[in-house]
Scaffold this active site. Structure first.
Site, PDB file in Angstrom:
ATOM      1  N   HIS A 325      -0.577  -4.889   1.753  1.00 14.90           N
ATOM      2  CA  HIS A 325       1.321  -5.146   2.178  1.00 14.90           C
ATOM      3  C   HIS A 325       2.101  -6.840   0.590  1.00 14.90           C
ATOM      4  CE1 HIS A 325      -0.782  -4.237   6.077  1.00 14.90           C
ATOM      5  NE2 HIS A 325       0.781  -3.558   6.177  1.00 14.90           N
ATOM      6  N   LYS A 405       8.754   6.292   4.995  1.00 12.88           N
ATOM      7  CA  LYS A 405       7.753   6.589   3.712  1.00 12.88           C
ATOM      8  C   LYS A 405       7.303   7.708   2.929  1.00 12.88           C
ATOM      9  CE  LYS A 405       4.018   8.578   7.941  1.00 12.88           C
ATOM     10  NZ  LYS A 405       3.291   8.658   8.427  1.00 12.88           N
TER      11      LYS A 405
END
Length: 580
Positions: A325, A405
């Site tokens: 992340h 995404k």
């Protein structure tokens, strides 16, 4: 131009199969469920008194060909809901009644007839059974719950391949045969890489050789992390359910999670790492100078996949992702995504994937956040893709609940597509966790988070890559890299052991095969084990300080001096070091 498209051919062929079954088994109380088109063919779910086996499939195929020759017209028939319910009730088709009742009242109910057979369907279909090419083959029978509900009836699902002509079908069947040879479950057993046990469904047990491959994959990713400035973290496996309420996963993902009660509190085994990383970021204070901040995590994850969906290593309940992340400011998104795309493509090139598809997946129907935020996120991703120079396909509604995404698919050695890497842009979790960073003017701003997986699940990649290379792993990754075979144990055994010790000291995975077996038997066994190199030592090799080399897949041998051997092995092993 063909009169009908392939989906229409496949849909009509599904009805053809259903009609053949109804003719062949008139006394078996056959009920038909659904028969959709799928990739490379179709299936039909049926409920009947008789259990069908693989031996029944040729008989059904023959009846399908007979019906084609009968040249039956195929006609669309529209009914009212009540007419359709009455009709299927008279036919004993309770499952069809259930489907009719699910159709909105303001929609018409359409059926298609061919001879004595009638089926509920929106269509379209071919006009006559004679229009159907015989480019089909019934492949297998499996169990399936009606409408995917584990509490409902178990149907018999018949799978079929279907193409425009027999030539295309033949090519597909050859591919399936090759796929059987490459099946990672078969190779995993033969090569002693991994297996499964009933005590842990969907959770693989990696044997020593398999563990080497997993560790080599992990080590390669860690080398990439060093080049691209990622920091690795370690996070807990079991966390209070309150965390998953905060993140939104409880609402959107609860059915796929494992829970446990501890001290009267509900805990969840983590299905993903992102909420943990949000907490880690929140624990400290960051400024714009600290961003992008990249957390990578190889933590083990657990997801409650349905038993029927489990499939070797490609669909498991326990797995590890090369997960990361990235916390950054909105204006840094473009550059970071381009770096991430470069990182992903660097890895795929190493693993020999050159047919790559990039997909941009947009907001799903069930999403978190408002449309304005989604607009910003989707535009940012699309702009980054355009700037990266990669062609891409838009997949409407296929994004994660918290953001759009980029999904990346690769084609393996026999042309099958696999989704591996993903880049997800998230404005929701930073908001839910109230994350902030100090701006250059002393104010506060919300960071954006990029969720990023490179290979994806390491277990799934292990399975995909095993099939891609048919179990013949590249030298740097192979569980056994070299097997040394002395021609005669008494005369050459000591030299073989000394060579092994030298190569072992260089870091290679090597052993001596000094079993009392013939050279031919040992050679066949080493080839079957897909070891990259077999080194043979006899009088001549010892005298010349050389080895006779047999590469995997080759029937010919050649000689290397010790100097050549070390140079060649070092070069092959260096492939595991990524270049920026």
């Amino acid at each position: 131009m063909a009169k009908y498209d392939l989906d229409t051919i496949r849909h009509s062929s599904a009805h053809l199969m259903a009609q053949a079954i109804s003719r062949l088994y008139p006394d078996s109380k056959v009920q038909f469920g659904v028969g959709p088109v799928i990739e490379n063919g179709f299936y039909y779910d049926i409920l009947m008194d008789q259990t069908l086996g693989e031996d029944d499939l040729p008989k059904i195929e023959d009846m399908m060909k007979t019906i084609i020759k009968e040249k039956l017209p195929i006609e669309r028939k529209v009914m009212s809901r009540s007419e359709a319910i009455d009709f299927f009730k008279s036919e004993g088709q309770d499952l069809k009644i259930e489907l009719v009742e699910a159709i909105p009242e303001d929609e018409e109910v359409s059926c298609y007839t061919q001879g004595e057979f009638i089926d509920l369907c929106r269509g379209p279909h071919v006009e006559n059974t004679a229009d159907l090419p015989q480019g089909f083959k019934l492949l297998s029978i499996a169990g399936a719950y009606w409408r995917g509900d584990e509490k409902r009836e178990v149907m018999q699902r018949i799978y079929a391949a279907c193409f425009m002509d027999r030539k295309q079908l033949k090519q597909h069947l050859m591919m399936l045969e090759e796929a059987k040879k490459r099946d990672h479950r078969k190779l995993g057993k033969e090569l002693q890489l991994f297996h499964f046990e009933p005590v842990a469904p969907g959770a693989p047990f990696f044997m020593p050789k398999g563990a080497i491959i997993v560790n080599e994959l992990t080590n390669y990713i860690r080398r990439l992390y060093r080049l691209y400035e990622y920091d690795e973290v370690i996070t807990p496996q079991i966390l209070d359910s309150e965390l998953w309420h905060t993140s939104g996963h409880y609402e959107h993902y609860k059915d796929d999670m494992f829970f446990s009660k501890i001290d009267e509190r509900e805990y969840a085994v983590k299905p993903m790492n992102c909420p943990c990383h949000m907490l880690m970021y929140k624990h400290y204070k960051y400024s714009y100078r600290d961003l992008p901040l990249r957390y990578a995590d190889f933590g083990r994850l657990h997801r409650n996949e349905k038993a029927g969906a489990l499939a070797g290593l490609t669909r498991v309940r326990s797995f590890c992702q090369d997960d990361a992340h990235i916390f950054l400011a909105l204006e840094q998104v473009q550059e970071e995504i381009q770096k991430t795309m470069k990182m992903i493509f660097t890895a795929y090139e190493l693993f020999g994937f050159d047919d790559i598809t990039v997909n941009l997946s947009t907001r799903p129907e069930k999403k978190a956040g408002d449309d304005k935020t989604w607009d910003i996120a989707e535009n940012a991703l699309e702009e980054a893709l355009k700037n990266s120079g990669h062609k891409y396909v838009i997949k409407e509604g296929d994004g994660a609940f918290y953001g759009p995404k980029i999904d990346i698919e690769v084609a393996d050695a026999i042309g099958r597509k696999w989704q591996l890497g993903t880049i997800q842009l998230d404005f929701q979790l930073p908001d839910r966790f109230d994350l902030k960073f100090t701006t250059s003017d002393g104010g506060e701003e919300r960071p954006v988070v990029i969720h990023r997986a490179l290979l994806g699940s390491l277990e799934r990649f292990f399975g995909v890559f095993t099939e891609h290379v048919a179990g013949a792993f590249p030298f740097w990754m192979a569980p056994e890299q070299i097997v040394i075979v002395p021609v005669n144990e008494d005369a050459h055994g000591q030299a073989a052991k000394e060579l092994k010790d030298m190569l072992f000291a260089e870091g290679y995975r090597v052993r001596v095969d000094d079993r009392n077996e013939t050279m031919g038997y040992k050679t066949r066994q080493i080839q079957k084990a897909k070891v990259p190199f077999m080194f043979v030592l006899g009088d001549r090799e010892i005298e010349n300080k050389a080895v006779s080399v047999r590469k995997h897949g080759s029937k010919k041998s050649f000689n290397w001096s010790h100097e050549e051997m070390l140079e060649k092995l070092k070069m092959l092993d260096s492939e595991k070091y990524p270049k920026a």
